[in-house]
Design an enzyme around this catalytic site. Structure first.
Site, short mmCIF file in Angstrom:
data_model
loop_
_atom_site.label_atom_id
_atom_site.label_comp_id
_atom_site.label_asym_id
_atom_site.label_seq_id
_atom_site.Cartn_x
_atom_site.Cartn_y
_atom_site.Cartn_z
CG HIS A 137 -25.41 79.52 -15.16
ND1 HIS A 137 -24.50 78.67 -15.71
CD2 HIS A 137 -26.35 79.72 -16.11
CE1 HIS A 137 -24.86 78.37 -16.94
NE2 HIS A 137 -25.99 79.00 -17.20
CG ASN A 138 -23.86 83.98 -15.27
OD1 ASN A 138 -23.67 82.82 -15.63
ND2 ASN A 138 -22.89 84.77 -14.87
#
Length: 236
Positions: A202-203
């Site tokens: 994620h991210n």
């Protein structure tokens, strides 16, 4: 036949080639027994020629009778939707999109023009895929990032609220996973190429034209710049 010489390690075979034409750099032309196409980048020229001689199959526009289509979807008439596909509500498919058998596309997903998803690709809700992307079988886009918080009673799941956003001309290998962002989005730039079984957490942000080889893993909130090359089984 058309061949090419890109790796100097194969130079020893040039004089004996049976190819009618060879794509090569000018410095090797005198060693070739036949016709030459001279270029500074033989492998790229070969790729263009091979694409021209072996184009992707034409689409057969339409929606298979076994597909399940959610409410308020915007599907271009030129799309081909194969057997067993499931679309959530408010999905948008651009011109010439191909969805292979048993793809699952969640609510609000946007897929750009002429992108192709092969069999069994899963797109969670809110995923954005650009134009001319190629997603190979069993890839998963927009799955939850690994967000868990410790507490006295055990792990507490942290909801993953961002999206997974792919630029144009992206290729995703078979079995590769791209997690959605925790709050902000996970983003892949234009012309990013991921091999099979790559994990993008994620991210993560990946810049334009970067390529990552198989079995590599990229941890959450990592930033990778443009035009990077990551070898197989790398961990970042």
């Amino acid at each position: 036949a058309i061949s090419f010489l890109a790796n100097p390690g194969y130079r020893q075979y040039l004089a004996d080639t049976k190819a009618t034409a060879v794509i090569l750099e000018e410095k090797y032309a005198e060693e070739a027994p036949g016709n030459c196409l001279i270029t500074d980048n033989p492998y790229a020229v070969y790729a263009h020629i091979a694409q021209a001689l072996h184009p992707l199959s034409d689409l057969n526009p339409g929606i298979h009778e076994s597909a399940v289509i959610g409410a308020d979807c915007d599907i271009a008439a030129s799309c081909e939707i194969s057997a067993g596909v499931v679309l959530g509500d408010q999905v948008t498919l651009g011109e010439g999109v191909f969805l292979g058998p048993n793809c699952v596309v969640g609510a609000g997903v946007v897929i750009g023009a002429h992108s192709r998803l092969n069999a069994n690709v899963s797109c969670y809700s809110g995923v954005v895929i650009g134009d001319r992307c190629l997603i190979h079988s069993s890839a998963v886009l927009g799955s939850d990032g690994f967000g868990i918080a410790q507490s006295e009673t055990g792990w507490v799941k942290v909801p993953q609220l961002g999206r997974a956003v792919l630029g144009d001309d992206v290729e995703i290998g078979a079995g590769t996973t791209i997690d959605r962002g925790a709050i902000e989005d996970t983003r892949l730039g234009n012309d990013v190429k991921l091999d099979n079984q790559v994990q993008i957490a994620h991210n993560v942000t990946i810049g334009d034209h970067t390529a990552i080889a198989g079995l590599s893993g990229v941890a959450g909130s990592t930033t990778i710049g443009a035009r990077c090359m990551v070898g197989g089984n790398s961990a970042i």
